[in-house]
Write a protein that holds these residues in place. Sequence first.
Motif, PDB file in Angstrom:
ATOM      1  N   ARG A 415       0.872  64.598  37.434  1.00 50.54           N
ATOM      2  CA  ARG A 415       0.100  65.628  36.711  1.00 50.54           C
ATOM      3  C   ARG A 415      -0.333  66.743  37.677  1.00 50.54           C
ATOM      4  O   ARG A 415      -1.423  67.283  37.578  1.00 50.54           O
ATOM      5  CB  ARG A 415      -1.114  65.020  36.002  1.00 50.54           C
ATOM      6  N   ASN A 416       0.519  67.039  38.637  1.00 51.62           N
ATOM      7  CA  ASN A 416       0.291  68.112  39.612  1.00 51.62           C
ATOM      8  C   ASN A 416      -0.952  67.874  40.465  1.00 51.62           C
ATOM      9  O   ASN A 416      -1.598  68.818  40.914  1.00 51.62           O
ATOM     10  CB  ASN A 416       0.176  69.473  38.905  1.00 51.62           C
ATOM     11  N   GLN A 417      -1.280  66.597  40.713  1.00 49.27           N
ATOM     12  CA  GLN A 417      -2.480  66.319  41.481  1.00 49.27           C
ATOM     13  C   GLN A 417      -2.279  65.126  42.387  1.00 49.27           C
ATOM     14  O   GLN A 417      -1.399  64.286  42.188  1.00 49.27           O
ATOM     15  CB  GLN A 417      -3.672  66.090  40.543  1.00 49.27           C
ATOM     16  N   LEU A 418      -3.111  65.081  43.422  1.00 45.40           N
ATOM     17  CA  LEU A 418      -3.189  63.966  44.352  1.00 45.40           C
ATOM     18  C   LEU A 418      -4.497  63.236  44.097  1.00 45.40           C
ATOM     19  O   LEU A 418      -5.378  63.719  43.378  1.00 45.40           O
ATOM     20  CB  LEU A 418      -3.115  64.466  45.796  1.00 45.40           C
ATOM     21  N   LEU A 419      -4.630  62.081  44.723  1.00 45.30           N
ATOM     22  CA  LEU A 419      -5.824  61.268  44.529  1.00 45.30           C
ATOM     23  C   LEU A 419      -6.652  61.258  45.808  1.00 45.30           C
ATOM     24  O   LEU A 419      -6.118  61.041  46.902  1.00 45.30           O
ATOM     25  CB  LEU A 419      -5.441  59.840  44.145  1.00 45.30           C
ATOM     26  N   LEU A 420      -7.943  61.493  45.649  1.00 46.24           N
ATOM     27  CA  LEU A 420      -8.844  61.420  46.792  1.00 46.24           C
ATOM     28  C   LEU A 420      -9.045  59.970  47.210  1.00 46.24           C
ATOM     29  O   LEU A 420      -9.114  59.069  46.379  1.00 46.24           O
ATOM     30  CB  LEU A 420     -10.203  62.037  46.436  1.00 46.24           C
ATOM     31  N   ASN A 421      -9.153  59.771  48.514  1.00 43.63           N
ATOM     32  CA  ASN A 421      -9.404  58.436  49.064  1.00 43.63           C
ATOM     33  C   ASN A 421     -10.900  58.155  48.963  1.00 43.63           C
ATOM     34  O   ASN A 421     -11.673  58.441  49.875  1.00 43.63           O
ATOM     35  CB  ASN A 421      -8.935  58.377  50.518  1.00 43.63           C
ATOM     36  N   LEU A 422     -11.300  57.596  47.839  1.00 43.12           N
ATOM     37  CA  LEU A 422     -12.716  57.364  47.569  1.00 43.12           C
ATOM     38  C   LEU A 422     -13.323  56.340  48.520  1.00 43.12           C
ATOM     39  O   LEU A 422     -14.542  56.243  48.646  1.00 43.12           O
ATOM     40  CB  LEU A 422     -12.894  56.914  46.116  1.00 43.12           C
ATOM     41  N   GLY A 423     -12.462  55.581  49.215  1.00 46.91           N
ATOM     42  CA  GLY A 423     -12.979  54.622  50.177  1.00 46.91           C
ATOM     43  C   GLY A 423     -13.560  55.263  51.419  1.00 46.91           C
ATOM     44  O   GLY A 423     -14.339  54.629  52.145  1.00 46.91           O
ATOM     45  N   LEU A 424     -13.202  56.518  51.711  1.00 45.36           N
ATOM     46  CA  LEU A 424     -13.763  57.208  52.870  1.00 45.36           C
ATOM     47  C   LEU A 424     -15.209  57.590  52.584  1.00 45.36           C
ATOM     48  O   LEU A 424     -15.520  58.141  51.525  1.00 45.36           O
ATOM     49  CB  LEU A 424     -12.953  58.464  53.185  1.00 45.36           C
TER      50      LEU A 424
END
Length: 745
Positions: A415-424
């Motif tokens: 969907r034209n997006q990346l996922l943020l690494n919420l673990g950081l």
Amino acid sequence: MSIVYLEKHRLFEIRTARTSYLFGVNEKGTVQHLYWGAPVEAADCAGLLRGRHHSSFDADVDRETEEYGGWGGCGYAEPGLKATFADGVRDVRLNYEGYEIWGDNELVLRLKDEHYELRVDVRYKAVPEHDLIERYVQVSNGEAQPVRIEQVMAAIWSVQRLPAYRMTHVAGRWAGEYQLRRTFLSEGKKTIESRRGFTGPHANPWLAIDDGSAGEETGSVWFGALGWSGNWKIVAEKTTFGHVRIAGGVNDFDGAFSLAPGASYTSPVFVGGFTAGGFGGMSRSLHRYERECVLPTRKLRKVLYNSWEATEFAVTAEGQKALARQAARLGVERFVVDDGWFGQRHSDRAGLGDWYVNPEKFPNGLQELIDEVKSLGMEFGLWVEPESVNPDSELYRKHPEWTYQFPTRTGTQLRNQLLLNLGLPEVKSFVLGFMTDLLSTYDIRFIKWDMNRTVTEPGVVPLREHFEESGRPEYDGHPEGAVSLGGAEPWTGSAGMEGIEHSGGSVWLRHAEHLYEIWAELRARFPDVEFETCAGGGSRIDLGILRYADQAWISDNTDARDRLAIQEGFSYAYAPAVMMCWVTESPHGFNGRSLPLSYRFHSSMMGGLGIGADIGKWPDDEIAEAAAYVELYKRIRPIVLEGDLYRLEPLGPGNGQERSNLAVYEYVGPDGEEAVAFVFLQSQHFGSELLHLPLRGLDPQAAYEVRVNEGEPAVRSGSTLLHLGVPIGLRGDYKSLLIRLKKLP
């Protein structure tokens, strides 16, 4: 007492209102499951507690029904715990060391490896009024070196010998979630799982077991639901010795982590239950439990309007105000602006991650729209997707290292997006920070929290490097009100993530854990704000996220006919109290199907009612008709959202029968004084005769006022309604009606 220990027999009994759950310590020291079902006398079952040996190939058959054990020795079934010690030993042998009973309904079994200082507390909490048992484990490392944890299940459940084992679960995909599936188990394993980073649309962490003969209201059913919103796994394993063993917990796929000296890990909660009242009895037990023990509040869902289908990304202040005025005419109580209000968000290709109000779309700011909505007597709500980012955004250009990534790979865009690494920690701080600013600045009473992609390239940068680059996060540590890893409940205490390395499999754990902590903190800071869980439809719904979410968006498919099947499958495990259902356009854009407004409203009135159509184009007569349905829904809302559900004529398959052409669902209010039934005819065939619909859950000695589609009332006895039923005269295609019943004094 709900939990007792019979010392003479070395037996534990967990007793609920209508069930017994028995296990004990046999002569070999194995904590062995004995019985789970209708109430029995515990002492009479002492003879079942014994070790079993078949041959050198099956030396410890009793371990097939072990209450909880590790991979080691002669245990070959799906293990509760698999670990590797610092010296390379990969054998876990857990010995029983004792127990504690806390109050009337909590039990802790103490297990310890026979050589290493690795301890496992197996925890039980009886919920006697709902015939349920909550289970989870806590693993503690007392060694001087880290222990690598390769698999740890929240619980192992055993179902004793049955003539056959049928497993019921749900499967699906985007826009086709919660499709009911039933399969007979042969020897081996049947696994349902998610490896996508969230609960997932393709399966859900709930299942039921029966002998193949249970129906909607009769028959013995064993069932369980896992509360975890990341990668999960449930394994139903049938052995050649006539047992079924169910293991469930965080998925071990890419899930190994290192447990530091002195650290502990707390699993999610896996709740299990037994009923002799068929699948309907199972569902009502789970629904009551969710309403009373899981959901954060008991508030009834407000009638909601969402502007997405009317405007998509073409959001403007004037356009939203016009829709709000139409929504107020319908009697809507909550107006929600969906995607497109922020950043440079003109399509799904840009702007995601830039959480500021778009000045061109809202030249006078967002407050102008909020004031208009409130002046019309409605609350204001907003859509957000905090875990994702478009590469074409200010956030990504500033912090590309905040996304999941491997250094030699190009990130997959969905969907034209990346996922943020919420673990950081800095990403967690960012999300909590902008959400706090948003909810502090504006009078927002509702948040639709979406997640429109799976986890890919789940790489992680060492924690130390991020502290050096970004400094100490603004929001640090465990927020007040946060729970332990996996959503274990407040009575368990909080183990947190300390001591679990920030690499490899822990990346999956940290995302879900930090999500829970953010939601817990936001709920503590903004107790008047309600939250909806949404992930591209129904991909993040489970007993973990429902400890924080007031309601759930179960599918992006709003076709009212499709929704009957989706909502029915959903209702097997989850309460109508959380299920949001929208009335949208006809013909529907997904299937091209045309359905009457009455059918669309009746389908959507069986949970939390929402409207998502372009109501700015509705003629006055349609607005008036819809407003009447909204007013009717408000009158029956407590019955639907707090009552008991009876699937009188399920749409889905049952006992090998073909799908029905009629679908009927009845709700009986919590005090039994009122009831409603929704009836749907899919298509007319061969001039079918008048049907009589027997109802359930009524008082046979009482008289009831019966009203069909707000017509003239009739008075009928409860016994007649239960045994003969209400006459149903539907004809045509896609017809529906609503039956209302009120007990007379």
